[in-house]
Scaffold this motif. Structure first.
Motif, mmCIF file in Angstrom:
data_model
loop_
_atom_site.group_PDB
_atom_site.id
_atom_site.type_symbol
_atom_site.label_atom_id
_atom_site.label_comp_id
_atom_site.label_asym_id
_atom_site.label_seq_id
_atom_site.Cartn_x
_atom_site.Cartn_y
_atom_site.Cartn_z
ATOM 1 N N ASP A 151 15.252 3.556 0.729
ATOM 2 C CA ASP A 151 14.256 2.805 1.503
ATOM 3 C C ASP A 151 13.002 3.659 1.680
ATOM 4 O O ASP A 151 12.913 4.472 2.603
ATOM 5 N N SER A 152 12.032 3.466 0.819
ATOM 6 C CA SER A 152 10.772 4.215 0.892
ATOM 7 C C SER A 152 9.669 3.322 1.437
ATOM 8 O O SER A 152 9.790 2.101 1.451
ATOM 9 N N ALA A 153 8.585 3.947 1.906
ATOM 10 C CA ALA A 153 7.474 3.200 2.503
ATOM 11 C C ALA A 153 6.922 2.198 1.494
ATOM 12 O O ALA A 153 6.785 2.511 0.303
ATOM 13 N N PRO A 154 6.605 0.991 1.929
ATOM 14 C CA PRO A 154 6.093 -0.028 1.002
ATOM 15 C C PRO A 154 4.739 0.365 0.439
ATOM 16 O O PRO A 154 3.890 0.930 1.131
ATOM 17 N N VAL A 155 4.556 0.052 -0.841
ATOM 18 C CA VAL A 155 3.293 0.321 -1.519
ATOM 19 C C VAL A 155 2.857 -0.962 -2.209
ATOM 20 O O VAL A 155 3.597 -1.521 -3.018
ATOM 21 N N HIS A 156 1.656 -1.442 -1.872
ATOM 22 C CA HIS A 156 1.140 -2.654 -2.500
ATOM 23 C C HIS A 156 0.209 -2.299 -3.656
ATOM 24 O O HIS A 156 -0.555 -1.336 -3.585
#
Length: 578
Positions: A151-156
């Protein structure tokens, strides 16, 4: 002796049918019934075991066929010539095999592919066919490998740089540079609800404050799959907290799974984990497969083909639908292109959430104008329908620390007309020194057709184009222009113009005073009846004062040398316009 011998010669059937053998006949019938019933029951049980039919079917036509077979088994004890009838003759066309025992709606009853290795050994197309037919079921939670470190930080794609204002656009579907501009022509806009989508990375959320800020709904992350090649799944640790927090605050909820599925099996696996985590909880909105990628050479989904993505979507969404929830899919323009013509089949089956943020909602962009969508703002014009639109990745909402994704749920369309200012007249007049309110009788018609008197303002200018105050203008003879403005909540500001002429004040006719009456009327005229009054008293209405001591008349006509222009209209210190 002879009679006995005759009886011995009579056959069994003849004796059974003879009225003389009544008691024997009764006994034989009872005994035969017991034997046949026992034998038939054993045969029926044997047939049920051999056919794997221990679980009753929801298909009533199939049950009728099975009952017929059981009856045939009973009769088999009496004749070897009985032929068993194929039960499929009793089943409707929708169900083609008695062994699967599927319901007509493709439910998950009956026999399934329950062995995990069997599921994994199927090709994508075979697995999709099995899922669509309701044969695959769901994967047990214990058989799904989860790894919370994934679970890594979301990247758009297309995310703005960290506060620097320089945009690092990497997506093949660049962020739009759209600036909504009001026009005077009628426009068609949408009716909508404001929403957000959140995950554990948004931290603790004050859902009551979110609701008070005008947010109607939220998509809450339930889990996801890692970006890397391992691609293990994980659960969102804040899911339950966010789900019940939003529900208790009156915010409508849906869920999304951050998908990195590259085939049908992984789509089924993600759907199975989603269902296990939901545990039958009720939702207001769909369960979304949020499929994203990055173009950095490291994301496992970067080179996924359109067909593989399509199979993953079918596997996920069909499994969700078969378990009582409404499925949907989240895609950006790049992944719409990845699907190609298959995209049209996807959106014909499932709800669609379109990711296409606008720069006007991006505070890190030079195009920034506002934080949230407002009525009258444009939406992406497309030739396909999307119910949900993710219009910002950089929103600010009370109750949430930091940036949060902002969404719009499109409920329908409405037409906004041009707002208009309604003037009682475009030509107005008053006299110098006279009270005057430029807003008397002025109204506005809003873009939604309502009448409004708020948000109206005006500016007054003299003939030289200089702005002057209302007080100065109303006391100064001259011609003035008034520019009215009305700010419509949805279409911007409109204006209207009027001319205001301030004329010289007219001289009022004086009212006769008591002293004027004493000079102009003849003595004694106050008593025309001659009623015996003292004529000298009639000239002294003040009660006996000496007429010679009265004040002279105040009329300017008493001074023949007076300047004839002095009474021409200026009074009370008024001035002419410079």
């Amino acid at each position: 002796m002879k009679r006995k011998a005759d009886k011995e010669k009579i056959g069994f059937i003849e004796r059974f049918c003879s009225a003389q053998e009544h008691k024997a006949r009764i006994s034989l019938i009872v005994a035969a019934a017991v034997v046949v019933t026992t034998f038939g029951t054993v045969c029926a049980a044997s047939l049920r075991i051999n056919s794997g039919a221990s679980v009753p079917s929801d298909n009533m036509e199939l049950n009728a066929a099975e009952n017929y077979l059981a009856q045939a088994a009973i009769q088999a004890g009496a004749s070897e010539d009985i032929q068993f009838i194929d039960g499929s003759e009793f089943i409707a066309d929708e169900t083609t095999e008695t062994s699967t025992r599927n319901t007509k709606r493709g439910g998950l009853t009956g026999e399934h592919i329950v062995d995990l290795s069997d599921l994994q050994s199927l090709s994508d197309s075979e697995l999709v066919d099995a899922i669509l037919a309701g044969k695959a079921g769901v994967i047990d939670r214990s058989q799904i490998i989860t790894d919370q470190s994934q679970d890594s930080a979301p990247v758009h794609s297309g995310t703005v740089g960290n506060g620097g204002g320089s945009e690092n656009i990497t997506s093949p579907d660049p962020v739009a540079e759209n600036v909504p501009t009001p026009t005077l022509a009628p426009i068609t806009t949408v009716t909508y609800e404001l929403g957000i989508d959140v995950s554990g990375w948004n931290g603790r959320i004050n859902w009551n404050r979110v609701k008070e800020a005008g947010i109607s709904y939220a998509f809450i992350r339930i889990g996801g799959r890692g970006y890397g090649q391992a691609g293990n799944t994980y659960e969102d640790s804040m899911f339950s907290t966010n789900l019940w927090g939003a529900k208790n605050a009156g915010v409508k909820v849906g869920v999304y799974f951050f998908s990195q599925a590259t085939n049908a099996y992984e789509g089924l696996e993600e759907a199975s984990l989603t269902l296990a985590k939901l545990g039958g909880a009720s939702l207001d909105l769909p369960v979304i497969m949020d499929w994203e990628t990055e173009y950095d050479g490291q994301h496992r989904t970067q080179y996924t083909s359109g067909e593989d993505l399509y199979n993953a979507i079918l596997a996920f969404c069909s499994t969700i639908a078969q378990n009582g929830y409404t499925p949907g899919v989240y895609l950006d323009g790049g992944n719409i292109n990845r699907l190609g013509s298959l995209f049209w089949d996807v959106i014909s089956r499932y709800k669609f959430w379109y990711a296409y943020p606008y720069s006007v909602y991006n505070p890190y962009s030079s195009k920034y104008e506002k934080n949230m969508y407002e009525t009258g703002d444009t939406v992406p014009p497309r030739d396909y329908w999307y119910e949900y639109w993710q219009y910002s990745w950089w929103g600010r909402v009370p109750g949430i620390d930091g940036d949060v994704d902002l969404d719009l749920r499109i409920l329908g369309k409405t037409t906004l007309t041009a707002p208009e200012i309604n003037l009682p007249s475009s030509q107005m007049t008053s006299e110098a020194g006279q009270e005057f309110n430029p807003l008397n009788g002025v109204t506005a018609t809003t873009s939604q057709g309502n009448t409004d008197t708020s948000n109206l303002s005006y500016v007054i200018k003299n003939s030289s184009g200089q702005e002057v105050s209302l007080e100065t203008a109303r006391n100064t003879v001259g011609t003035y222009s008034i520019r009215y403005s009305y700010k419509d909540a949805f279409r911007g500001t409109v204006t209207a113009d009027a001319i205001w002429t301030v004329n010289v004040a007219s001289t009022p006719e004086p009212s006769p005073s008591a002293s004027d009456t004493s000079e102009t009327e003849p003595t004694g005229s106050t008593d025309p009846t001659g009623g015996g009054s003292d004529p000298s008293e009639s000239t002294d209405p003040t009660g006996g004062s000496d007429p010679s001591t009265e004040n002279p008349p105040t009329e300017s006509t008493a001074d023949p040398n007076a300047n004839p222009d002095n009474g021409s209209g200026q009074e009370g210190g008024t001035t002419t316009e410079p």
